[in-house]
Design a protein around this motif. Structure first.
Motif: not given
Length: 344
Positions: A267-273
């Motif tokens: 699953c994709e995560k953003d820069e913060r995780g």
């Protein structure tokens, strides 16, 4: 943990719902498995169960807002016990045939035949066509003596949840997070008596000016601990012996999502995780959804409940689309008669 701030019989009768295509193992297969029994997870389950889907909710029984005696800013539930609200929600969900499973999910795995295996601590496995993650987040508190014992009572995070209850009283904001100065500016809305105690976070010159402009005192730390009297907060004690008397302390904890169940699924995560979802709660992996504090640290109980409902609406539509495509293919192949013949 559930996904709220530290603030939130007319069913099928067999406990299994009435949806179709639940999976391969009788008794453990569902259209949807919801992980987490807080406001977001229970509201998703409620909508799906009323849509006659086979739903199971796996709940570890550790809601984030358990330390708080009351929840607020939830229309019709303002001031209620968060645990009592969850009990009401569990009863409502069961009334429509959803299954409540007390347990902890170790891992969600993609099933070779499609859908997912939800593996529970202890070895049980639930099969699901779709999975909703509603496990909230974890608050990491600073290691300050006396703080944890008061967390959720006189030590708070969200002013929208508890600011009104401590209005016009002496309040302290602990400088333990990059957002702490901004939190102090926000807390000023509820009291004119606010002190910012810098516990090693440091302040930029502009931050100092903004605090001063709002009448917020700045006291340099470090903090040695919180002192209590008769079980209630009395003061913030500094390492040099000074005390800052106060009725409540606000702090900004470090927050991390409880999303380990989806690890390894891509699953994709953003820069913060944090997991990335669309507005309905879809992750980048088909069939996996996430709502509440597991994806949004700002979500209150009422927000999480709305997110759960929105995900359930979209999820059910996706299931209907899947089933319609399957049935259309069978119908075109001549294997299925139409459910309702047209009127002559």
């Amino acid at each position: 943990m559930s996904d709220t701030h530290n603030d939130t019989h007319d069913g099928t009768g067999d406990g299994m719902g009435t949806g179709t295509d639940g999976g391969t193992r009788e008794g453990t297969s569902y259209d949807v498995v919801v992980i987490g029994g807080g406001a977001g997870g229970l509201n998703a389950a409620l909508v799906l169960a009323r849509a006659r889907r086979r739903v199971a909710v796996v709940d570890a029984g550790q809601p984030r807002n358990a330390p708080s005696p009351h929840m607020h800013s939830f229309l019709s539930r303002d001031g209620a016990s968060p645990l009592a609200v969850l009990e009401i929600g569990r009863a409502e969900v069961e009334r429509y045939g959803a299954v409540l499973v007390d347990g902890r999910v170790d891992q969600v795995e993609a099933a070779p035949e499609g859908g997912y295996h939800v593996r529970l601590d202890g070895g049980a496995v639930l099969d699901a066509r779709h999975v909703v993650l509603a496990t909230g987040l974890r608050d990491h508190l600073p290691d300050i003596p006396g703080l944890r014992a008061l967390w959720g009572g006189d030590v708070l995070f969200c002013p929208y949840c508890h600011g009104y209850e401590v209005r016009d009283r002496p309040l302290v904001v602990l400088g333990v997070h990059p957002f702490s100065a901004g939190q102090a500016l926000l807390i000023r809305q509820w009291s004119a008596d606010v002190t910012y105690v810098d516990h090693g976070q440091g302040l930029a010159e502009e931050e100092r000016e903004r605090l001063a402009a709002r009448g917020i005192r700045v006291v340099e730390g470090p903090v040695a601990g919180l002192t209590s009297r008769d079980g209630a907060l009395h003061a913030v004690e500094l390492a040099d012996g000074r005390e800052v008397p106060c009725a409540a302390v606000f702090l900004f904890p470090v927050m991390t999502p409880n999303d380990a169940a989806f690890d390894g699924l891509g699953c994709e995560k953003d820069e913060r995780g944090w997991l990335v979802t669309d507005r309905a709660g879809r992750t980048s992996r088909p069939g996996l959804w996430a709502v509440g504090n597991a994806v949004d640290s700002r979500a209150q109980a009422v927000t999480a409940a709305g997110m759960g409902a929105a995900a359930a609406f979209a999820l059910n539509h996706d299931l209907v689309d899947e089933e319609s495509e399957r049935d259309l293919a069978r119908y075109r192949a001549g294997g299925v008669e139409p459910a309702l013949a047209p009127a002559p």
